[in-house]
Design an enzyme around this catalytic site. Structure first.
Site, PDB file in Angstrom:
ATOM      1  CB  ILE A   1      -5.377  11.012  -0.017  1.00 10.06           C
ATOM      2  CG1 ILE A   1      -6.421  11.594   1.542  1.00 10.06           C
ATOM      3  CG2 ILE A   1      -4.069  10.267   1.348  1.00 10.06           C
ATOM      4  CD1 ILE A   1      -7.061  10.627   2.651  1.00 10.06           C
TER       5      ILE A   1
ATOM      6  CG  HIS B   1       1.747   2.345  -2.642  1.00 11.00           C
ATOM      7  ND1 HIS B   1       1.965   1.840  -1.034  1.00 11.00           N
ATOM      8  CD2 HIS B   1       2.227   3.514  -2.636  1.00 11.00           C
ATOM      9  CE1 HIS B   1       3.269   2.830  -0.730  1.00 11.00           C
ATOM     10  NE2 HIS B   1       2.725   3.979  -1.165  1.00 11.00           N
ATOM     11  CG  LEU B   2       3.937   2.379  -9.930  1.00  9.39           C
ATOM     12  CD1 LEU B   2       4.597   2.498 -10.466  1.00  9.39           C
ATOM     13  CD2 LEU B   2       2.882   1.723 -11.604  1.00  9.39           C
TER      14      LEU B   2
END
Length: 179
Positions: free
Chosen positions: A58, A125-126
């Site tokens: 985002i 999260h990668l």
């Protein structure tokens, strides 16, 4: 202060830690879990299969910045062990496949994880990125620190995926400290 130091070095879990092995906790409040369940429309999903989903960051730090997450709630890279190496290898493969769609040269690719407490979302999260970074400040969020001696990585709040795989494959844990 010793408790905080033990937590940073990976010897203690944060007080809010919930184990995926025990199934303890309610992860309905995890924003990233929404990417594959209740809030899909809020994510710019670019890739998905039965086990993983990838979406655009985002607030991208780089030219291209994708988040690749497992469809099970795993809080962070510190929760992983040797049994998770296969999952990380699959994530690395997916990350490269996504970056291939951007025709990104290997030399401009970066993939890795922030190490708690230096992360903002409590879901593994990668970060899958195509450089350059948008600013020096953004670049400083993702430092690559080579290891020394028998260590795969030095003192750092970020671990590249290859480093994480090698650390876990040796049966060690990923921490901020050299490991």
């Amino acid at each position: 202060m010793p408790g905080l130091l033990d937590w940073i070095l990976g010897r203690l879990r944060p007080p809010h830690h919930k184990s995926r092995a025990t199934g303890e906790g309610n992860f309905q409040s995890c924003i990233f879990c929404g990417a594959y369940s209740t809030s899909r429309s809020e994510f710019d999903i670019i890739w998905e299969d039965e086990e993983f989903v990838a979406f655009r960051d985002i607030s991208p730090s780089a030219q291209h910045h994708i988040q690749l997450i497992p469809k099970i709630h795993i809080e962070s890279v510190k929760e992983l062990s040797k049994k998770d190496v296969k999952m990380l290898r699959r994530m690395e493969e997916i990350g490269h496949s996504i970056l291939d769609t951007f025709n990104a040269p290997v030399s401009r690719r970066k993939m890795g994880f922030h190490i708690p407490p230096f992360y903002s979302v409590l879901h593994l999260h990668l970060h899958v990125q195509v450089l350059p970074y948008k600013s020096l400040v953004r670049r400083l969020k993702y430092p690559f620190v080579r290891g020394f001696g028998g260590y795969e990585k030095g003192l750092s709040w970020f671990v590249e995926i290859g480093q994480a795989i090698r650390i876990l494959d040796k049966g060690e844990c990923v921490t901020i400290a050299p490991c």
